[in-house]
Structure formats: structure tokens, C-alpha cells
Design a protein around this motif. Structure first.
Motif, PDB file in Angstrom:
ATOM      1  N   LEU A  50      84.670  62.886   8.921  1.00  0.00           N
ATOM      2  CA  LEU A  50      84.623  61.580   8.271  1.00  0.00           C
ATOM      3  C   LEU A  50      85.187  60.500   9.193  1.00  0.00           C
ATOM      4  O   LEU A  50      84.660  59.387   9.253  1.00  0.00           O
ATOM      5  CB  LEU A  50      85.402  61.615   6.954  1.00  0.00           C
ATOM      6  N   GLY A  51      86.253  60.823   9.899  1.00  0.00           N
ATOM      7  CA  GLY A  51      86.825  59.863  10.833  1.00  0.00           C
ATOM      8  C   GLY A  51      85.789  59.399  11.847  1.00  0.00           C
ATOM      9  O   GLY A  51      85.686  58.208  12.156  1.00  0.00           O
ATOM     10  N   LEU A  78      80.792  43.135  10.379  1.00  0.00           N
ATOM     11  CA  LEU A  78      80.425  43.863   9.166  1.00  0.00           C
ATOM     12  C   LEU A  78      80.755  42.949   7.988  1.00  0.00           C
ATOM     13  O   LEU A  78      81.920  42.788   7.622  1.00  0.00           O
ATOM     14  CB  LEU A  78      81.220  45.168   9.092  1.00  0.00           C
ATOM     15  N   MET A  99      87.750  52.130   6.899  1.00  0.00           N
ATOM     16  CA  MET A  99      86.852  52.866   7.798  1.00  0.00           C
ATOM     17  C   MET A  99      87.428  54.249   8.156  1.00  0.00           C
ATOM     18  O   MET A  99      87.660  55.041   7.280  1.00  0.00           O
ATOM     19  CB  MET A  99      86.596  52.059   9.078  1.00  0.00           C
ATOM     20  N   GLU A 100      87.663  54.515   9.467  1.00  0.00           N
ATOM     21  CA  GLU A 100      88.181  55.823   9.862  1.00  0.00           C
ATOM     22  C   GLU A 100      89.693  55.905   9.776  1.00  0.00           C
ATOM     23  O   GLU A 100      90.262  56.978   9.975  1.00  0.00           O
ATOM     24  CB  GLU A 100      87.696  56.205  11.262  1.00  0.00           C
ATOM     25  N   HIS A 157      82.448  43.253   3.135  1.00  0.00           N
ATOM     26  CA  HIS A 157      83.689  43.025   2.391  1.00  0.00           C
ATOM     27  C   HIS A 157      84.363  41.705   2.760  1.00  0.00           C
ATOM     28  O   HIS A 157      85.508  41.486   2.384  1.00  0.00           O
ATOM     29  CB  HIS A 157      84.666  44.179   2.629  1.00  0.00           C
ATOM     30  N   ASN A 159      82.847  57.283  10.299  1.00  0.00           N
ATOM     31  CA  ASN A 159      83.239  55.949   9.861  1.00  0.00           C
ATOM     32  C   ASN A 159      83.887  55.135  10.968  1.00  0.00           C
ATOM     33  O   ASN A 159      84.570  54.145  10.690  1.00  0.00           O
ATOM     34  CB  ASN A 159      84.189  56.068   8.663  1.00  0.00           C
ATOM     35  N   SER A 160      83.666  55.529  12.181  1.00  0.00           N
ATOM     36  CA  SER A 160      84.259  54.803  13.309  1.00  0.00           C
ATOM     37  C   SER A 160      83.870  53.336  13.283  1.00  0.00           C
ATOM     38  O   SER A 160      82.726  52.978  13.012  1.00  0.00           O
ATOM     39  CB  SER A 160      83.754  55.413  14.616  1.00  0.00           C
ATOM     40  N   GLY A 175      82.316  56.403   4.054  1.00  0.00           N
ATOM     41  CA  GLY A 175      83.598  55.706   4.071  1.00  0.00           C
ATOM     42  C   GLY A 175      83.872  54.944   2.799  1.00  0.00           C
ATOM     43  O   GLY A 175      84.995  54.471   2.578  1.00  0.00           O
ATOM     44  N   ILE A 227      87.668  49.894   2.238  1.00  0.00           N
ATOM     45  CA  ILE A 227      86.703  49.183   3.079  1.00  0.00           C
ATOM     46  C   ILE A 227      85.888  50.199   3.882  1.00  0.00           C
ATOM     47  O   ILE A 227      86.462  51.013   4.610  1.00  0.00           O
ATOM     48  CB  ILE A 227      87.448  48.219   4.036  1.00  0.00           C
ATOM     49  N   GLY A 228      84.588  50.130   3.758  1.00  0.00           N
ATOM     50  CA  GLY A 228      83.696  51.045   4.448  1.00  0.00           C
ATOM     51  C   GLY A 228      82.421  51.190   3.641  1.00  0.00           C
ATOM     52  O   GLY A 228      82.250  50.533   2.611  1.00  0.00           O
ATOM     53  N   ASN A 247      76.708  57.439  10.399  1.00  0.00           N
ATOM     54  CA  ASN A 247      77.086  57.320   8.988  1.00  0.00           C
ATOM     55  C   ASN A 247      75.863  56.985   8.117  1.00  0.00           C
ATOM     56  O   ASN A 247      74.866  56.450   8.595  1.00  0.00           O
ATOM     57  CB  ASN A 247      78.144  56.213   8.841  1.00  0.00           C
TER      58      ASN A 247
END
Lengths: 256, 256, 256, 256, 256, 256, 256, 256
Positions: free
Chosen positions: C219-220, D55, B183-184, D58, C223-224, B211, B206-207, D233
């Protein structure tokens, strides 16, 4: 405020000498100091073993003067990175006791607070080319501020691979090796393939065309086929030095 | 062939017992073994302290069988990474004495050659989420093969920051911390801000959306505002383990 | 021209007092005003609750003078963003009644038209570092122009996570929180994980190497792993303020 | 464990009924529950007003079964996102009381814990095209789980701009608008230009060529010339719903 | 040298009046003229209907002087694009009969060679914002040099969608529409959705953060959900004008 | 509902025969038709000259069946693009009167509504290689549905430049040329350099390595040094055909 | 130190005249020379046939002076690339016997050491446009320094394809062709399609919008559908010349 | 049709035995052959010395059958690249006399037309790892089809640098070296630094995380600090072989 102080404080709460609100206030104020535009984190050295450094690049001269003045009042070494020459001159005019390292683009102060380097083997600092020097110097000055010994091998890139191969002995003995390289960033791979030491790769923005900005060197290091290599941000000599310092912090418990 | 053998060889040359060509041939053949499609590097453990590992992802089953069979004849632990389940099954059918670790997607062999872990504090291995498990397991199995002790804290991401803050004591004592996050990728920053240990960040793929692929996590770690953090390639649990092993190789000279 | 005017106009058409062409002309001209190089959208405040702001960065001084002069004739607050210091000076010389906010790089005018802030809880504005100040100031001045109250916490990034954790109470009570952060952009994630308030992340271009330009921070935030967070463009303090103003427009119907 | 419990606990410490270690242990264990591969964050709903969502993309089926089973024992609504059809079927077989929403790709449980929607105006959910439906449905089901009312306008993209313009009244009255769009992602800009409501843009991965993956839609929304718009996102319908829920949590204090 | 000349030449070969080498030489020299650093393509107007234009951005002042002087000797209109103000001044000093269009950053000459515009409907040129003006002006001056009539609507972006909707009649009648837009680049999509005319989108580098450089606008136009739209390079007003000129070259055969 | 109907409606309002609400309702309902997951835009052909086409790629079979069934009830040609073979088969089973064009991956219906092609010169459709065929076929079928004549030259890429140079005469006479090319995408540049016709470049995703996905071809076309060329999205044969149809809509007023 | 010297040295070891340490020292020092910031690789010409060139762009004036002075003491030609005009002037002031080539941005020295060009056919150097000249000149001067003959064809881009087609004979006979092109970078493809010679493509950063920086040209060349083409870095005229020199080193053994 | 035929044809024109149209037709038809979906370029071998190869990846089985059947009727070697196993099987069933090379993924035919390799030194083909084998094999089979001799050194990457250093003699003597490498792509740099031969780098898509797709290897090679290296597209073994063949075409004029 270190761990011992904290335990004492909690005991006084337990014994009824202070109330909860007082404890809360106490914990809130101690480790930080609020300035106009910054909130200094004086306890960072307790938590992480490294003092708070100032990334000067995007700060105004006035902000730097305020922050560095406050830090000089603390008993820790003071260091600021990515300080342009003009800005450094203006800051030094306003704040005594700061020293400017031009090629490293750093300001340092309170150098008397730097711990004495122990007798352990020096950290090895290698560059691929002459142009990588400023980033390597940022790492070298940072290591000096953190009380670490450094040995340097400059300009030993893979276009003339024998230049690094002839230093095999030093490569074998170093506790950790910082390798600074731009262009294709291949030197850390080659070194990691011939040493048991952990290697910290520092990609630099040296290059042009597809190499401009340092992404090529960064990708080269991240995708190394030689294990024992980790990477920091492009041009981040400071970060590499901190990582090397963290790695060597326990090597000889009597001195550090 | 270690350094002592080499010195002996050169002395025989000096004393005229062998000629130059013989020395050349000797040096050429010993450290590598040529297979159909590979050239094994048996001396890597001598040079770097780590045995040669096999990146299985792009290799055919036949190539893996040939390479792993040859490696099992050597007295070192054998490990292959990124081995898909089907391929692992086919290889294990053909080659005895290999063990498949499904969640880590690894094959290991010659485990009797793994050195006994010393009594030093365990390396700490942290993940941000449950989905980061396969990459963390790759690091854990690799560290096991390299004779290192490991403690794990899984699923402690920044969305519930207290989950990691409650482990402050372990974070303070670990000789090195591997933090696996997708993710982040913010967890390594937070941890590096509260520990003096060197932190190795492993971004994972993973994202989703921006992401997907892990670039967001990678950039998050490279741009951390907390020093004492270096990064390996996305999903490279193996590389993080090797770096951690290199960092701890000298920690207590009596045992390792 | 508000909705009531429009209904009246259509009734006069229905009653035969004017013909279709007149209605068409009327509707065409009112809400916009054509200048040499711009077509002002005076009705935007009616449609969206926000006056039309001027993005000054790519406009010439002459264009700014023409546009701002026309806007000052309207009864709404006037604001221009991303105004370089030199350009601001030239504009202020030509146009009276404009005020320049240097750190925010904004010009404002007609401040008497700013609505009185209601008694609701202030919007919270947080920055990760000192260098994020200009973007935060752009948000703060914009909120002031839109009649919103603001509380600020500056320099509370994740390298010293306790700096933000100590403000838990304010974080719990704010109706909306704007978090401005560069580098790895992790602060909005951490804050969104400990507050029920909606969080607006503003990535900044503060950083270097892979962080230069702000994509890493963006992006951070995108994708939190902490929900309750949405993002605006890099360095877009103005946009974050508008979003916060939109969110709070109905909070206490009696005053706003 | 809510704030009141915490105050009681600290008072017992103050009054000497328990010692420090007991308090520490108590605080450590309560809000999280450790499973094999996860560390559940049961207090998230207290901190942020939203339950912890899973989530699923994955995670293995076994991990999902373990996590969802544990969550169903808590008194909160349970929701998992990005659950592929096959995986959902396997999970539902093992875990009773879960419902699968195929077009939204979500699993929900404990729906009796969903709060009754208040009488406030519904949140508006708009899509640009038919293909954006799955992402919109993820937002719709999430809002339902969080006890929010929703109105939908589907397939109203800018190629036929009148389709959205004819809904002006609803656009004016909604407390917050979620706009889901792929391709060029222009619909949120157009809507933000005609409404005073805060707009949450959700770019989708719908498109091909340069539009594949959703970056074009994301950039379109981030660079909107219409203020009052923030972005989540790509494909993150869940995140948009959480942001909308956070925005509306205080709108009518009597009911929510 | 046009097609008729060529046929004559080949007939003289066929009739034995000249030999093969002479034909070869003749064909080799005529259409190009070699200068020190350039090879002028005088026949381009015969092949493509457009004279050779000079992209001045990366050329030195001396190169521009040499090239433009040579072109002025030909009977075609002369135009150079992306000419910085200083460079233009230096060139005009050395070369008479050139005119500089500052906002378009163009030099033109031999304007007496421009064909008379026919009586057909004017090409429509629209911009989204004031800042897009320089690119639009480049298109306008180019169309003027190619003998086309132009109507302009400037500053009609999607944040105030009514500004363009009120021009529906002109949009319906234009033979081709050039739409210049930066930021999210949504205006061409909206216009292509309400007109039968072919639309040429010109993304501009107007924007900041993720919009800097114009990629967001470019992607927005390429991924438009409205057909009847094609795109040229970022900031390429010249290219859009050439495409529009090519489209309208046959519209009324009697005049053009 | 065409323009004449609209004028009549407004006159009845003016004459008091209907009231404002009725007019509003009338305008609201006519041009769109709401289905479960779509809002059909039946007036698109009136506004833009092209019927609404269905992008099938991300739609479910059920959505396609519902949408195409509704469109077949209208008197316009029906076309769906990017229809995978399996999906097409399922749709054709449920919906009569649709035809599948396998290499173009399109479904068409109501072909009796296609206007008779006029006697004007055919649009020229060129491909660089055999692999570009599917995209070219999408353009060809679309042009057929829009009543345009097409001539094709397939497999004429720049590696054998004489293959296109030998078609100079056709290149000179075509009213508009569509050039479909993958790999380096150089063919449109070469063609635009030798023809006065407007050229529409269609980059394809044909290629591998750095060419995979079509960005190389797209960039090649956007940066062409030959003017008179505009570009559509990668693989967007449909969009190129619509642009070509828009360009040729007025060429001979008597027939089209 | 060439191969013969090395053999002699090893024989003296074998005969006991020197000991191992002496050999090691000898080999260590000879081929490199350590300066303050550089480690010169004097043997590069022996290993690779090319002298070590200096990439001046990121080096300080002082570093250049130190390095070039040391190189001038060696018997090889000296060359530095990417030397800005101001820097060149400062260096030439301090170091005699250097010549600055302004358009090529190069410094050369020791030209008397340049080998006499043999009688073989000249290397062909082609540019697409006038703006590509500086990169081509860098290649031309480098070839001159390496003793190669060069023929140039400048400004022959694909917008006027006949300009290159008319040079077919030279294209057929050249031993190797360097093609320098910016924008879409199509010229190398076209040339490689009509010549049996190996073609070296040099993408340049000439262009704007999506072409700025040279990536479009680079991708165009990498994805060429014409084989017999390889590519060097953007703007790397020096590298192309070295590759061409390596290719031609054996062409006529009697002279080179 | 070679140059001699062409001269004869033009003489017959000159002598009046044929007329211009006949010449035109003759020139038009000879060198190309139109199939359903392709236009074969039979003269490519005359122009460039290499026969036309078929890139099979995006072609259907039917297209391959048609094209290869036509090519087998010509007197040149036939080769198709990137042929998946299944597709190859289907083609071979329909077309006799084709041979499939599985690891190279190539089909070859008419091998009797391959010229006899001359006695010159073999081209050297090196790979960094076992996984790079398929790309290397594509180069090897292509060189075989072009009548070149090849020597291979497989699996000699920089993690064990001695594996390549031990082959110094071969590296010195090869007329040209192809180096195939994925991951960080450093091997070509190292080799180019120790050989006078031209080096052709072939980046492969071998890698994962940031290395997936081969961009890291490509950038590594483009930014090499060792001159004498040029690069082809990722995984383009065919292209590298053609470049090597072009380089060696004149090496010994008597045999080739």
C-alpha cells in the motif's frame, strides 16, 4: 561523527586545506559501515538518541553474527529483538559477550555502555494479562538498555477493573505509561481516562478467532475515547520503549 | 472536586460528623452533571489534565447546544471537534461566546481560561501536503486551547525530501513533533530517523484508490522502521495534540 | 516457430501445397508441448522476449522434474523460482545440469543460452534492509538469466535516509531502478522523488504485526506521492526483474 | 537551479568570496517556494524529469488558485489532476490560461513549454471498457503534457478476446503499453502474455459488488501469471503516464 | 425412503391402520442415523440427487472411521474430501473397501454403486496451471463417482492464451465447463467469452503475496465481464463437480 | 459472421480468389464495430449465445446513446443494466424504441428479436426478502430477453423457513433455481439441501452494519455446506440469469 | 470478601477502631493475589457469578502451573481453556487433582465445588456438523462446571434441514439454546426462526477457502434475519456457556 | 393458527372428515399472506414470541405502505425499523394509526396489543456516549413494544469510568443489560466484569477513521476478556432488544 566534527571539516574546506572531493568522500564514508548484507548506521544514536537495533526475525544466523559482531566493536549498547531461542543459541555460540533474554526474545551486548538511570520517576509498564508478558519484557529490556528506570504492573485487565484502579497513585505520577494489551485492548483507554501522563498503547497478538493477530486490540486503542494515548505496531514492545525513552529524554537535563 | 476536598470529606466521616450514605451521595454527584442526552465529566481535567472535548460529528444540533451551554458554565476552555460548517452556524446562533475555526472544523469557547504558554520550545507540527491542512489545524487549535506553543512546517512530503531535510535544526530542538500525512504516510518515518524527539504520526484520509480512507498511511506509520514514533487514529489531529500536550506537561515545572 | 516460419507456412497453403487441415494441425502443435501435468509454452520467448519460468512453490517434486527436464531440451535458459531447499535438492538429484541459488531460492539451467550483457549502464537494484535480500537475489539472478547487468545497493532504508542520498549519482544514471522494501515500504517513494529513472517497487513480506504479509509495504508503494513508480506483487523479485528487462530491451539496439 | 549552478556556488565558497551561512541560505531557498498552504518544489523537473503536478481532489478552490498561479509563473507545463467540474470552473474563472479537460478531469497550463514529441514509436494506451475512459484520458493528457506520442485502443476487454488479438502488430512494436481495466482486471495479463513490451496496469474502480472500488482489478494485475507487468494505484492514470514517460525518456537520445 | 413410501404411509394413517404418533416416529427415524458424533443424512441422495459426502479436514480419524463404516452399509457411493495422506492411511487400515486418490486427497468406496455414464458429451474440466491439479482432480473424481464423463485440458492459463484458444471446438460442444485457476483467476473470463456453455469457476489458493489464499482468483471470477459464469468456494473442486452434475442431470432423460 | 461464412472465406483463399491480406481484413472488421468510446462485439451472440449487454452504471448519457443506437441497428435484443432513473429518462428521450423497467433498473430494445420461450419447465426465481426485489427483477427481465420462462417465489427467507418448505414440489421440478438473498444469505443453502436442481446464489447488498455491501451474504453462499450451488457477484441478477440461460440452452433440443 | 464483610469493615472505620489507611490496605489486598506473572481476581465469582477461568493458549507451562496451583487453593471450581494436549500433560504431571478433557481441550479442578444442577429444563446445545464438536464440548464442560444441565443435538446442519426440524419440541422448551456452526453459519438463523428461546450463536473456524478462520460463519450469524440471536467470538464455546449460565442464573430462585 | 388448531385439523383427517389435499392446503395458506412483494409470516409470534418486524431501510414507500397496512389488520403490535424521516412521513400520510419515533427512526402501530409489563425488575439499557442514542432508542422502543420495562443510563463511557462504577447496584440487579457503544467498544467488557447479569453488546457505527462503520467496536466486544457477554450486529438495537426480551420471557411465569 558529531556536529562539531562536521563544522571543523567545513572550515578546513573554507580555508583551502582540503578540496571539495575530499569533503564529499569524508562525509560519505563516516557514518555507515558496509557489511556483506547490511549497511550499518553508526550515527543513528547521534541523530536520534537511540542506537541502531537489529530486527532479527527474518535474518539468517550468519547475517546476525556478522552484524552483531560489527556493532560490538562500536561503543554503544547492542540489542537485537525477536530472536527465536534456537537462533539466539547459535549466535551466542559464535559471538561472545551477548546475553539472551528468553522471555523478551532479545539479545543484548555492550551493556557497560548503558547510561546510568537518572533519579527521575520510573516509566510505568502495565500489562492486561499474563500472556502479554513477552511483549512487555521486550519493552522493559529495551528501556533498561536505554538507561531508563521502569516500574511494572502485570495482569491488570479490565475484566477485573479494580486491579488497575487500586494503583491510582502510581498512575498519576508516572512521566509516561506503556500499556500492553491483547484481546479487546481496552485497558489503555481506561488508564488514559484516569491519568495525566501520556499513554503508549501496545496491542498484542494475544487472542483467538476475530482477535487473532492483534487487530482487534489495535483498533480498540486507535479508537479510544480517552485522549492522551498513542499506539505502536502490534507486539512492538521495542517501539513503545523507544517512544517512552524519547518522551523522557529531557525530563531532568542534569542527568540525561 | 480535587484531592484535598476528598480527604476533608473522608475525615468528616471518620469524625462522625456525617454518615456513610452522605459520603456516597456526595461522591456520586459532584464530578458529573446529567443532561438529557449526556453525562458531563467535569472532573476530567483534574484526572487527566485535559478538559472534556465534544466530538460533534454524530451529535444533533440540539445535543450540541445543550452540552456546550453546560460546559460554558464551567471555568474550563470549551472545545468541540469535527463540527460541519452548517451545524456550527446553527450552534453559534443559539449559543453566544463560541468561535468557529472553519479549516479546523472546531468550535471553541471560554478562551480566557486557556493557560499562558510557558517559555519552553514550541511543539513542532509538520504536514506532508497541502491537503492535510484541516487535520493539522485541528491539532494546532487544540494545542492553543491547552496552552501550548506551536511551530508549523506545512507541505514537506517525501516526494521532495529536501523540503524537510532543510529544517534539521528545528527538528533537533522540538520537544515533540506531530507529523500529519496521507497517501503512503512515509514522512513520519523519515523524520523519526533524523530527530531525537518523540514523533506522533497522524495518518490522514487524503488519497484515492487503495489510499482512500487513510489505511495506507496508518499502516505505513505503524510499520515504520524508525523508532521513536507512535500513532493516533486516522484524521485525529485532536488526539495527537492531546498526546503532545501530555508529553510536554512537565517539561518546565516552574511554568506549567 | 517464429514469424518467418509462419509466413512460409501460409504461402504453402496459398500455393496449394498443403491443405487447411494441415495448417491447422501445424499451428496447433508447434508452440506447446504436452506433458502429464503441464502444457509447455515454448514460444513465450518469441512472443514476450522472456522464456517460460517455473513457479515451483505449489508443484510436486515429480512435476518439477518432468517440466524442467523438458525445458532443458529447448535452447533457452531455464529458471524456476520459489524452490524450497529440500525440493531443490531432490530435483537436482534427478536432473543434471541445474544449479541451485539458495538465498534466491532459484534453480537455473542452460546458462550457456544466456545472451551476453550489452555495454549499457547496469540496472540498479536497491534493498531497504538486510531481510529483503532473498527477494532482491531472486531479481538479481533473473536479470542475470535475461542477460542484463546489475548494480546493487543493499540495506539503505529510510530510517537512515543519508544511506541512499549518498548514492545520488548512480540513482541519476540508472536506466531503471528496482527497489525492494518491507515494513512501511517508503524507500521507493523517496528514491522516485530524486531520480528521473523509472522505479519498480517490490514490497516484501518482511515485517510483523500489521506489517506481516507485506500489505503495508504494498500500500505504501501504490500510494506514493512520487510519480515514476510502479509496483509488482509482494515478494515478486522475478516479476520486477522481468519488468526491468522489458524496459531495457531496446535501450541499445545494436547489442540487444 | 541545476547542477552547474551548484558547482559554481561551491567554488565561490572555496575561494572565500562568500561564507558558509550564505551558501546554506542560498541552497535553502532556491528550489522551493513557500505559499500560504503549500511549499512548491520547483526543482522536481530537474531531479526527476517531471514537473510537480497538483492532486486537486482534496484541495480547496482557494488553495488551487494560489498554487496554480505560482506554478504558471515558472517555465514548466502546469497540470492538475482529479479536478471536479465545478471546482475547475471556479479556478478557471480566477486564473487565466488554464484549460480544462472534462473527461480526464484535468487542468493544464503553460502548454507552450511542452517538449516536441520525438519521432519514436508512440506509447500504446489500451482500455478494457468504455467506462475506463476517464482514467485513460488522464493518462493520455499527462503523456501529452510530457511530450510523448500516444496511440489508443479503447474497449478491448477479455469478454471478446479477439478485439485485442487483432492488434498484435501494434502490441509487438510499442515501446511501452498502458492497460486500463476495471472489473476482473484480466486484460493486462493477456496483453503481457503476447508482447515483449513492458506493460503498466492501471486498475480502475469500475465495477460493483465485490468489484466496487477496484481492489479486484488491482489484485488481478498484481497476481498476473504473465511477467513484464507492473501496476500503479487504482484509477491512477497520471502515475501510469509518468512511469511510461520515465521508461521512454532515453529511447532516442537525439530528441529527448 | 422415497416419495412412494411416504404416500403409502400417509394412506395407512388415513385408513386408521396406524395412529399419528406412529407416523411421526416413522418419519423421524428413517432418513437419519445417529452416530456418536454425527447424524447421517441417508435421504440426501433422494432429495438432491447427490449422496452425502464427508468433509474430512477437521474430523478425527476415529470420527471418519465411524462415519465411513456406517455409510458403506448403505447402497450409495461413498466419498470423503480433503483427506490428508496420513489420515487416509489410518482410515484405510481400519476400514476395508476404501480407495485413496492421493492427488485428489479423496477416499472413495462402494464404487459398484456408481451409475453408468450416459452417452452424452463429456463435461469439460480445464486448469490454468499445473499447480491447480489437486483441485481439478477432486472435481474429476467426484464427477466419476456421480457417473459423469469428463474431458480434461490441463495447464492452459492466460499467459499463453493460444493454449486454450486452440481448443475452441471442445469449448463449443461441452455441456458445462469447470475452469480451475489460481493467481489472477482470469481463465474463466476468457473461456466464458468464447463458449455458449455454462462455466463454473473454481478459484484456487495457488499464488503468493496478495494472491495467497485465493481471494484474488475468487474476486477475478466474481467480477468477470463475461456472463455465463458462476463461482464456488476457493479450492472447492467437489462443489464445482456437484454443480456440473446437477446441470447435466436431465440432459438425456433416457439414461440418467 | 457464423462458422459457415468463415469456412467459405478460407476456401476462396485456398482457391486463389483472394489473397491473405484480404482475408485478414475481412476477419478483422466484421465482428466488431468501433464507436467513439466503445468497440462493439456483435459476434458475441454467435460465440456465447448471449447478446452483448451494456453495463450502464459508469457510462455517461452520451456514451449510452451512442452505444445503444448502434446496437439497435443489429438484429438482436438490446439490454442495458444498472441504469439510474434519471439517466434512463435522458437516454429514452434521445433514442426511440427503448423501454425502461424501473424496479429492475434496465433498458431493453428490439424485443421482437427475443426468441419464443420453449415449452420446458420454467426457471425458478426465489428471493429471501422484499428488499431483494430489484436484483431479482434484473434477473427476470434478462431471462425474458433471452427467451426463457420464469416462475417467481418472492420473500421466503429462513426466518420463516416454512415459507419455502411449502414449495417443495416446484423446487423439485425446476431445471435451475436462482436464489436472491441479502443479510446472512442462508436461503440458497437451505434450498440446495432439498432440491436436485442446480442453484445459482445471488448475494445482495441488502443489510447494514457488517452486512452492508453484501459480503456476508456472499460468504454465506460460498461456504454453503449444501452442494449443487454456485454464486455470482453481489447484486448481479443479470449474471445469474445468463448462467441459468446457459444451463437451460440445450434442455429440449427441438425448441431451443 | 463479600458485601457483608465490606459493610462491617466500613463500620469499624466509622467507629474509629481502624483508620483510613488500614481500610485502604484491606481493600487493596483481599480480592487479588499477586503471582510472578499474574494477578488473580478471586472476587470475580462474587461480582459476576463465574469463577476466573484461565485462557491457556498463550501461556507457558510454568505460568499455568503457578496460576492453577494458586486457584486450587481457593474454594471455587478451576477451569482452563484452549489447553493443547502436550501442555496439559506437562501441567497435570506437576499439579495433582486436575482432569483433562481432550476433545474440549480443557483442564478442570475442584469439581467438588460445582453447585448441584437445579431441576430446571436443560440448556440445549446444538452443532451444525461433526467438526464443530470441540467447540461444543468446551461449552458443555463449562456449563457442567457452572452447575447447569445440558442436552445436546449434534450434527444437524442446514444441508439436511429436517434433522433440526424434527426436534421442534425440545427447541420450544429450552430456556436458552447454544448453536455451534462453521461454514456458512446458517443454523442459528434457522433455529432462531422457530423458537422463542434466546439463541447464542458460536461461529467456528471450521471451513476452508473463504470460510477458513470462521469469519463467514460469524458474519452469517451477525446478519441473521431472525431476531432473538446474539453471538460470541469464533470458537468461543466457553463464552457461550458463560452467557447461557448468566441467562439461566435466576430461572428458579429456590435452587440457584 | 396455534398448536391446538393443528391437532384438531389432524384429527379430522384421521377421522376421514377431510382428505389429505385439504389438510395440505390448509397448512399452506394459514400462516402466511402473500402481498405483491412480500409474504407475511403471521405465525412468527406463535413460533418465536416476537411479531414480524419490518426492516424499512431498503424498501420503497409503496412496499412499506402495503406491508404495514396488512400487518395492522392482524392483532399484533406493528413495528418498522430504520425508517428515514422522509419515508416515515410519506408512509404515515397513507397509513393511519402509525406513530413515528424520530430519534429511534421507528414506526409503531397497534400499540393496544402490547402486553402489560410485569412487575419484574427492568431491563437495563446503557450507552457509552451521546452519539449512541439513536441505536439505544431503537432498543428502548422495541422493548416497549414487547411489553418489557426499561431503565436507562446514557453517556457512561470508559473515558470517565466512575460514571458507570457509581451505578453498581443497578448493574447487580438487572436481569439483563444492553450496552450500546461505538468507538473502541470497551464499555460492555467493563460492565460484564462487574455484574452477574448477561450483557448484550451493541456496537455502533459511531467513530471515524479506523472506527468508522463500527468494526472496531464490534471486534472489541467479541474479544472481551470478560465472560457473560454476547453481541449483535452493528447498530442493531432492535436485535438486542429481541434477545433481551427472549431472555426475560420466563422470568416470572405468572405474568408473562
Amino acid at each position: 561523527m558529531d556536529e562539531q566534527n562536521l563544522r571543523t571539516l567545513l572550515h578546513t574546506l573554507q580555508e583551502g586545506q582540503i578540496d571539495i572531493s575530499e569533503v564529499v568522500e569524508c562525509l560519505r564514508r563516516l557514518p555507515t559501515e558496509s557489511l556483506t548484507s547490511a549497511c550499518l548506521d553508526h550515527h543513528r544514536i547521534l541523530r536520534t538518541g537511540m542506537p541502531e537495533a537489529v530486527l532479527a526475525e527474518h535474518k539468517t544466523t550468519n547475517q546476525l553474527i556478522e552484524i552483531l559482531t560489527a556493532q560490538l566493536r562500536q561503543p554503544n549498547v547492542v540489542l537485537a529483538t525477536r530472536v527465536a531461542k534456537d537462533k539466539a543459541r547459535a549466535v551466542c555460540k559464535a559471538v561472545d559477550k551477548l546475553r539472551y533474554h528468553e522471555s523478551a526474545r532479545m539479545l543484548t551486548g555492550n551493556e557497560q555502555a548503558i547510561p546510568e538511570p537518572s533519579n527521575t520517576t520510573a516509566i510505568l509498564l502495565v500489562t492486561a494479562g499474563t500472556s502479554d508478558l513477552p511483549v512487555a519484557e521486550e519493552a522493559r529490556i529495551t528501556l533498561y538498555c536505554l538507561g531508563r528506570k521502569v516500574t511494572t504492573i502485570y495482569d491488570a485487565g479490565v475484566a477485573g477493573i479494580h486491579r488497575i484502579l487500586e494503583h491510582q497513585k502510581i498512575l498519576q505520577q508516572a512521566p509516561v505509561i506503556i500499556v500492553v494489551a491483547g484481546m479487546e485492548g481496552a485497558l489503555p483507554s481506561v488508564i488514559a481516562g484516569i491519568t495525566p501522563a501520556p499513554v503508549i498503547g501496545v496491542p498484542t497478538s494475544i487472542g483467538y478467532g476475530t482477535g487473532a493477530g492483534g487487530f482487534s486490540a489495535l483498533l480498540g486503542m486507535l479508537n479510544s475515547c480517552a485522549p492522551g494515548l498513542a499506539v505502536v505496531n502490534i507486539d512492538n514492545g521495542f517501539g513503545a520503549a523507544c517512544m517512552a525513552a524519547a518522551i523522557t529524554r529531557n525530563l531532568s537535563p542534569t542527568t540525561r
